[in-house]
Design a protein around this motif. Structure first.
Motif, PDB file in Angstrom:
ATOM      1  N   LYS A  84       0.823  -1.216   0.000  1.00 23.06           N
ATOM      2  CA  LYS A  84       0.000   0.000   0.000  1.00 23.06           C
ATOM      3  C   LYS A  84       0.852   1.258   0.000  1.00 23.06           C
ATOM      4  CE  LYS A  84      -3.802   2.223   2.503  1.00 23.06           C
ATOM      5  NZ  LYS A  84      -4.728   2.106   3.668  1.00 23.06           N
ATOM      6  N   GLU A  85       1.954   1.263   0.742  1.00 26.91           N
ATOM      7  CA  GLU A  85       2.817   2.442   0.798  1.00 26.91           C
ATOM      8  C   GLU A  85       3.480   2.700  -0.551  1.00 26.91           C
ATOM      9  OE1 GLU A  85       4.972   5.756   1.915  1.00 26.91           O
ATOM     10  OE2 GLU A  85       3.192   4.809   2.810  1.00 26.91           O
ATOM     11  N   ILE A  86       3.864   1.653  -1.253  1.00 28.09           N
ATOM     12  CA  ILE A  86       4.437   1.825  -2.588  1.00 28.09           C
ATOM     13  C   ILE A  86       3.395   2.411  -3.531  1.00 28.09           C
ATOM     14  CG2 ILE A  86       5.315   0.585  -4.609  1.00 28.09           C
ATOM     15  CD1 ILE A  86       6.740  -1.304  -2.686  1.00 28.09           C
ATOM     16  N   ARG A  87       2.163   1.927  -3.450  1.00 22.77           N
ATOM     17  CA  ARG A  87       1.087   2.473  -4.289  1.00 22.77           C
ATOM     18  C   ARG A  87       0.819   3.935  -3.942  1.00 22.77           C
ATOM     19  NH1 ARG A  87      -3.456   0.194  -2.987  1.00 22.77           N
ATOM     20  NH2 ARG A  87      -2.841  -1.474  -1.569  1.00 22.77           N
ATOM     21  N   ARG A  88       0.924   4.282  -2.672  1.00 23.98           N
ATOM     22  CA  ARG A  88       0.718   5.677  -2.263  1.00 23.98           C
ATOM     23  C   ARG A  88       1.812   6.574  -2.840  1.00 23.98           C
ATOM     24  NH1 ARG A  88       2.489   9.431   0.741  1.00 23.98           N
ATOM     25  NH2 ARG A  88       4.246   8.149   1.410  1.00 23.98           N
ATOM     26  N   ARG A  89       3.053   6.101  -2.809  1.00 22.79           N
ATOM     27  CA  ARG A  89       4.154   6.878  -3.379  1.00 22.79           C
ATOM     28  C   ARG A  89       3.954   7.095  -4.876  1.00 22.79           C
ATOM     29  NH1 ARG A  89       9.248   3.574  -2.212  1.00 22.79           N
ATOM     30  NH2 ARG A  89      10.131   5.125  -3.660  1.00 22.79           N
ATOM     31  N   ILE A  90       3.516   6.065  -5.560  1.00 23.89           N
ATOM     32  CA  ILE A  90       3.276   6.181  -7.002  1.00 23.89           C
ATOM     33  C   ILE A  90       2.163   7.193  -7.273  1.00 23.89           C
ATOM     34  CG2 ILE A  90       2.371   4.931  -9.002  1.00 23.89           C
ATOM     35  CD1 ILE A  90       3.919   2.468  -7.970  1.00 23.89           C
ATOM     36  N   ALA A  91       1.103   7.128  -6.476  1.00 29.09           N
ATOM     37  CA  ALA A  91      -0.022   8.051  -6.665  1.00 29.09           C
ATOM     38  C   ALA A  91       0.387   9.502  -6.443  1.00 29.09           C
ATOM     39  CB  ALA A  91      -1.167   7.677  -5.720  1.00 29.09           C
ATOM     40  N   GLY A  92       1.428   9.730  -5.641  1.00 35.33           N
ATOM     41  CA  GLY A  92       1.862  11.089  -5.337  1.00 35.33           C
ATOM     42  C   GLY A  92       2.901  11.644  -6.296  1.00 35.33           C
ATOM     43  N   MET A  93       3.286  10.883  -7.320  1.00 33.42           N
ATOM     44  CA  MET A  93       4.304  11.355  -8.258  1.00 33.42           C
ATOM     45  C   MET A  93       3.644  12.203  -9.353  1.00 33.42           C
ATOM     46  SD  MET A  93       6.595   7.850  -8.567  1.00 33.42           S
ATOM     47  CE  MET A  93       7.849   8.575  -9.631  1.00 33.42           C
ATOM     48  N   PRO A  94       4.017  13.488  -9.475  1.00 33.02           N
ATOM     49  CA  PRO A  94       3.381  14.372 -10.460  1.00 33.02           C
ATOM     50  C   PRO A  94       3.489  13.851 -11.889  1.00 33.02           C
ATOM     51  CG  PRO A  94       4.718  15.638  -8.920  1.00 33.02           C
ATOM     52  CD  PRO A  94       5.020  14.196  -8.661  1.00 33.02           C
ATOM     53  N   ASP A  95       4.594  13.212 -12.233  1.00 37.02           N
ATOM     54  CA  ASP A  95       4.788  12.727 -13.595  1.00 37.02           C
ATOM     55  C   ASP A  95       3.832  11.594 -13.969  1.00 37.02           C
ATOM     56  OD1 ASP A  95       6.809  14.557 -13.823  1.00 37.02           O
ATOM     57  OD2 ASP A  95       8.440  13.106 -13.592  1.00 37.02           O
ATOM     58  N   LEU A  96       3.186  11.000 -12.955  1.00 46.59           N
ATOM     59  CA  LEU A  96       2.298   9.870 -13.200  1.00 46.59           C
ATOM     60  C   LEU A  96       0.835  10.228 -12.954  1.00 46.59           C
ATOM     61  CD1 LEU A  96       4.429   7.039 -11.528  1.00 46.59           C
ATOM     62  CD2 LEU A  96       4.437   7.794 -13.909  1.00 46.59           C
ATOM     63  N   ALA A  97       0.550  11.524 -12.913  1.00 46.72           N
ATOM     64  CA  ALA A  97      -0.806  11.970 -12.587  1.00 46.72           C
ATOM     65  C   ALA A  97      -1.832  11.531 -13.622  1.00 46.72           C
ATOM     66  CB  ALA A  97      -0.826  13.494 -12.437  1.00 46.72           C
ATOM     67  N   GLN A  98      -1.398  11.269 -14.847  1.00 48.75           N
ATOM     68  CA  GLN A  98      -2.325  10.887 -15.914  1.00 48.75           C
ATOM     69  C   GLN A  98      -2.719   9.423 -15.869  1.00 48.75           C
ATOM     70  OE1 GLN A  98       0.883  11.003 -16.247  1.00 48.75           O
ATOM     71  NE2 GLN A  98       1.555   9.299 -17.540  1.00 48.75           N
ATOM     72  N   ILE A  99      -2.119   8.653 -14.964  1.00 45.30           N
ATOM     73  CA  ILE A  99      -2.340   7.212 -14.924  1.00 45.30           C
ATOM     74  C   ILE A  99      -3.503   6.876 -13.986  1.00 45.30           C
ATOM     75  CG2 ILE A  99      -1.349   5.018 -14.190  1.00 45.30           C
ATOM     76  CD1 ILE A  99       1.339   5.986 -15.156  1.00 45.30           C
ATOM     77  N   THR A 100      -4.401   6.041 -14.463  1.00 42.92           N
ATOM     78  CA  THR A 100      -5.470   5.507 -13.627  1.00 42.92           C
ATOM     79  C   THR A 100      -4.971   4.222 -12.970  1.00 42.92           C
ATOM     80  OG1 THR A 100      -7.173   6.402 -15.095  1.00 42.92           O
ATOM     81  CG2 THR A 100      -7.819   4.616 -13.604  1.00 42.92           C
ATOM     82  N   ALA A 101      -5.017   4.171 -11.645  1.00 41.39           N
ATOM     83  CA  ALA A 101      -4.492   3.024 -10.905  1.00 41.39           C
ATOM     84  C   ALA A 101      -5.596   2.329 -10.127  1.00 41.39           C
ATOM     85  CB  ALA A 101      -3.378   3.464  -9.965  1.00 41.39           C
ATOM     86  N   ARG A 102      -5.603   1.004 -10.198  1.00 40.90           N
ATOM     87  CA  ARG A 102      -6.560   0.196  -9.448  1.00 40.90           C
ATOM     88  C   ARG A 102      -5.841  -1.035  -8.895  1.00 40.90           C
ATOM     89  NH1 ARG A 102     -10.295  -2.109 -12.896  1.00 40.90           N
ATOM     90  NH2 ARG A 102      -8.926  -1.697 -14.671  1.00 40.90           N
ATOM     91  N   THR A 103      -6.520  -1.773  -8.023  1.00 42.00           N
ATOM     92  CA  THR A 103      -5.961  -3.000  -7.463  1.00 42.00           C
ATOM     93  C   THR A 103      -6.857  -4.173  -7.818  1.00 42.00           C
ATOM     94  OG1 THR A 103      -7.109  -2.703  -5.350  1.00 42.00           O
ATOM     95  CG2 THR A 103      -4.886  -1.767  -5.549  1.00 42.00           C
ATOM     96  N   THR A 104      -6.282  -5.368  -7.787  1.00 42.86           N
ATOM     97  CA  THR A 104      -7.043  -6.575  -8.076  1.00 42.86           C
ATOM     98  C   THR A 104      -6.456  -7.753  -7.304  1.00 42.86           C
ATOM     99  OG1 THR A 104      -7.856  -8.040  -9.834  1.00 42.86           O
ATOM    100  CG2 THR A 104      -5.625  -7.173 -10.081  1.00 42.86           C
TER     101      THR A 104
END
Length: 302
Positions: free
Chosen positions: A164-184
């Protein structure tokens, strides 16, 4: 001698730059002999590892020492060490031999690993690849996802077993703001829509890989594994077009390997041959080439 911190490295590099630096490195005449891997006996029948990876400019080939460097990565892993191995990179002047820089080798290695996997993806994934499936958890994932996005227009990421912490770090990266992220939790179903699959290791909070016994990605998918021994079905090893870091040190001797990064960068072997082909990149033992190229660039930019 200049001390170059992790922050200095981050400000001196972009993901696109790192990929191109590594591409040019694999086309260059830089000399990178086999690493020196030493065991360090410890109490209770344990052992540490000291890895030395040197590289230097082709001084003989260029006919002078007016430019160029000599460098060496020093990596130490001990059984009682917390947080992974420690790593320093030492850069020397190629002309006078004096040490000119000491770099944070851990951060340099993070950029190196992400850059190498993204470089492979640039050659092996389809140009229209947009959907990424990440299976497992690894602290390198934020840097890796940014590097993927530098070579492909990643718009959707599906996480399976990622911390979860790795996913949170990814979500906070400005360069990746255009990416839709989900879990499965359903890897088999998630494979159906994946253009690239990253096998990032064991599931977070466990000591086990996801069940990959029915791993069967669609035609045209690129599979990128962060480790040399992913528990893939034998059918994948036989069906996919196989690539690794260095053909001189392949992860499995019983497979037919197409090319290493040198052959791809030099144009000596093709990557993906047709749209529907499945490709697999498995990292092998590295020389000091990639670290050397990135360290020299950071030294000049910082």
């Amino acid at each position: 001698m200049r001390i170059i911190s992790s922050g200095d490295i981050d400000t001196s590099l972009t993901d696109r730059d790192a990929v191109e630096i590594l591409r040019q490195a694999y086309r260059s005449p830089v000399k990178a002999p086999d690493p020196i891997n030493l065991n360090i006996p410890r109490p209770q029948n344990l052992a540490g590892r000291f890895l030395v990876q040197p590289a230097w400019s082709d001084f003989a080939g260029q006919g002078h020492t007016d430019r160029g460097y000599i460098g060496c990565s020093l990596s130490l892993a001990l059984p009682e060490q917390e947080g992974g191995s420690s790593n320093l990179y030492v850069l020397f002047s190629g002309k006078g031999g004096q040490p000119i820089a000491l770099l944070d080798g851990v951060r340099l290695a993070a950029w190196r690993d992400a850059g190498l996997h993204a470089l492979a993806a640039a050659y092996l994934s389809r140009e229209d690849a947009q959907r990424l499936l990440i299976v497992g958890s690894d602290p390198r994932l934020p840097r890796l996802l940014a590097a993927y996005s530098a070579v492909r227009n990643i718009t959707s990421v599906l996480f399976a077993g990622t911390d979860k912490e790795i996913r949170r770090r990814i979500a906070g990266m400005p360069d990746l703001a255009q990416i839709t992220a989900r879990t499965t939790d359903d890897v088999d179903s998630a494979l159906e829509g994946a253009d690239i699959v990253c096998l990032a290791g064991k599931n977070a909070g466990t000591n086990e890989w996801a069940d990959l016994s029915r791993f069967d990605p669609p035609a045209g998918c690129h599979i990128d594994t962060l480790f040399a021994d992913p528990p893939l079905p034998e059918m994948i090893w036989q069906d996919a077009r196989l690539f690794t870091t260095n053909l001189g040190s392949v992860p499995r001797e019983d497979c037919e390997w197409t090319a290493g990064l040198t052959e791809l960068a030099m144009g000596e072997r093709a990557g993906r041959r047709y749209y529907g082909q499945r490709t697999l990149y498995v990292p092998g033992n590295e020389t000091g080439l990639a670290d050397f190229a990135l360290a020299a660039h950071v030294f000049l930019k910082s």
